[in-house]
Motif scaffolding. Structure first.
Motif, PDB file in Angstrom:
ATOM      1  N   UNK A 219       0.836  -1.198   0.000  1.00  0.00           N
ATOM      2  CA  UNK A 219       0.000   0.000   0.000  1.00  0.00           C
ATOM      3  C   UNK A 219       0.868   1.244   0.000  1.00  0.00           C
ATOM      4  N   UNK A 220       0.468   2.251  -0.751  1.00  0.00           N
ATOM      5  CA  UNK A 220       1.245   3.476  -0.843  1.00  0.00           C
ATOM      6  C   UNK A 220       0.293   4.666  -0.891  1.00  0.00           C
ATOM      7  N   UNK A 221       0.743   5.771  -0.311  1.00  0.00           N
ATOM      8  CA  UNK A 221      -0.015   7.017  -0.384  1.00  0.00           C
ATOM      9  C   UNK A 221       0.401   7.766  -1.642  1.00  0.00           C
ATOM     10  N   UNK A 222      -0.559   8.133  -2.454  1.00  0.00           N
ATOM     11  CA  UNK A 222      -0.259   8.877  -3.677  1.00  0.00           C
ATOM     12  C   UNK A 222       0.017  10.337  -3.336  1.00  0.00           C
ATOM     13  N   UNK A 223       1.017  10.925  -3.964  1.00  0.00           N
ATOM     14  CA  UNK A 223       1.257  12.355  -3.710  1.00  0.00           C
ATOM     15  C   UNK A 223       0.116  13.180  -4.281  1.00  0.00           C
ATOM     16  N   UNK A 224      -0.235  14.279  -3.627  1.00  0.00           N
ATOM     17  CA  UNK A 224      -1.352  15.099  -4.115  1.00  0.00           C
ATOM     18  C   UNK A 224      -1.023  15.752  -5.451  1.00  0.00           C
ATOM     19  N   UNK A 225      -2.036  15.857  -6.285  1.00  0.00           N
ATOM     20  CA  UNK A 225      -1.915  16.563  -7.560  1.00  0.00           C
ATOM     21  C   UNK A 225      -3.123  17.486  -7.688  1.00  0.00           C
ATOM     22  N   UNK A 226      -3.049  18.497  -8.551  1.00  0.00           N
ATOM     23  CA  UNK A 226      -4.201  19.386  -8.724  1.00  0.00           C
ATOM     24  C   UNK A 226      -5.455  18.607  -9.118  1.00  0.00           C
TER      25      UNK A 226
END
Length: 287
Positions: A219-226
């Motif tokens: 499991x991984x947290x996705x980096x925020x994008x617009x």
């Protein structure tokens, strides 16, 4: 007992550097999901396979609706030659493909199996199954599972589609919708994986992504994008990255990160490879 891998910040950065090094081996033309030939794209799209930018409707003026029609118009030897040149086959969303069960099983029985290889990588998406009948969902999952005898099958679902599959197979259509953040979600995703005949199950949302395999939960947290980056092309871009990783033999978890980076990168006039490398670098630096 399934092993859940929770990465430390240092481990995540190490994997991201490894993925970035692998991307350095790729060219911009490698970021194409499956078959790149525009000449074959209409035919492949007609079979429910992601390929090129051409529209499937241009392949013929006669509507082709079943596998036997495709074989009749194209020829079996042509089809075998076409598929012998590729190892990664990314299918379109099942709910968008006319006669998908008939066409895909025909492809498997008449082309894939006779080629007598077991190194294929098949990538499937269901689309939204919640509006489809149980028997239709059950049938297409059986068809997808049949491909596991010829290679690795990845089934990828966004969190709402995963809820849709769960509700159809286990809960009925009145089951409350759940997301990746819900306490019971991981257990349900594991149960879903164990029910399906696939090698890899990917579940993702705008903020997280999980890869479930036998005895393995990554499991991984996705980096925020617009917000505007979450659009209909996001899925296509994810597949381009994930498939590119599979083509060069990356580990599935690394392919997942490459898919996320490809989906989240903004290329514009910038080459795709450079945009992906910039995204990976920014991701690593943000941890």
């Amino acid at each position: 007992m399934m092993n859940r891998q929770s990465l430390t910040a240092d481990a995540t950065r190490t994997i991201l550097r490894s993925v970035s090094q692998a991307v350095g081996m790729l060219g911009d033309t490698d970021f194409v999901s499956g078959f790149a030939s525009e000449d074959n794209a209409p035919l492949l799209q007609l079979m429910g396979i992601r390929a090129g930018a051409a529209q499937a409707a241009s392949v013929t003026s006669t509507k082709v609706s079943r596998w036997r029609d495709i074989v009749s118009q194209t020829g079996m030897e042509v089809l075998k030659k076409l598929f012998s040149q590729s190892r990664v086959i990314p299918f379109s969303d099942w709910t968008d493909v006319h006669q998908a069960a008939d066409v895909w099983y025909g492809l498997l029985a008449d082309v894939i199996r006779p080629l007598a290889r077991n190194d294929w990588e098949f990538i499937f998406y269901l689309g939204n199954p919640a509006s489809r009948h149980f028997f239709d969902v059950d049938e297409i999952l059986d068809v997808m599972g049949s491909f596991t005898h010829s290679g690795n099958v990845t089934l990828a679902l966004d969190e709402r589609e995963a809820w849709g599959v769960w509700s159809v197979l286990f809960g009925g259509k009145d089951i409350a919708e759940f997301s990746m953040k819900d306490p019971d979600a991981r257990g349900r995703y594991r149960t879903l994986f164990q029910t399906l005949d696939v090698r890899r199950l990917i579940i993702y949302s705008e903020t997280n992504a999980s890869l479930i395999m036998q005895d393995f939960y990554f499991e991984v947290t996705r980096p925020p994008v617009p917000a505007y980056m979450h659009h209909e092309r996001e899925r296509d871009k994810f597949i381009e990255g994930y498939a590119s990783g599979l083509k060069i033999g990356m580990e599935p978890s690394h392919c997942l990160l490459l898919g996320i980076a490809t989906a989240g990168s903004i290329s514009g006039d910038e080459p795709v490879k450079a945009a992906v490398e910039r995204f990976l670098s920014g991701w690593a630096n943000s941890i």
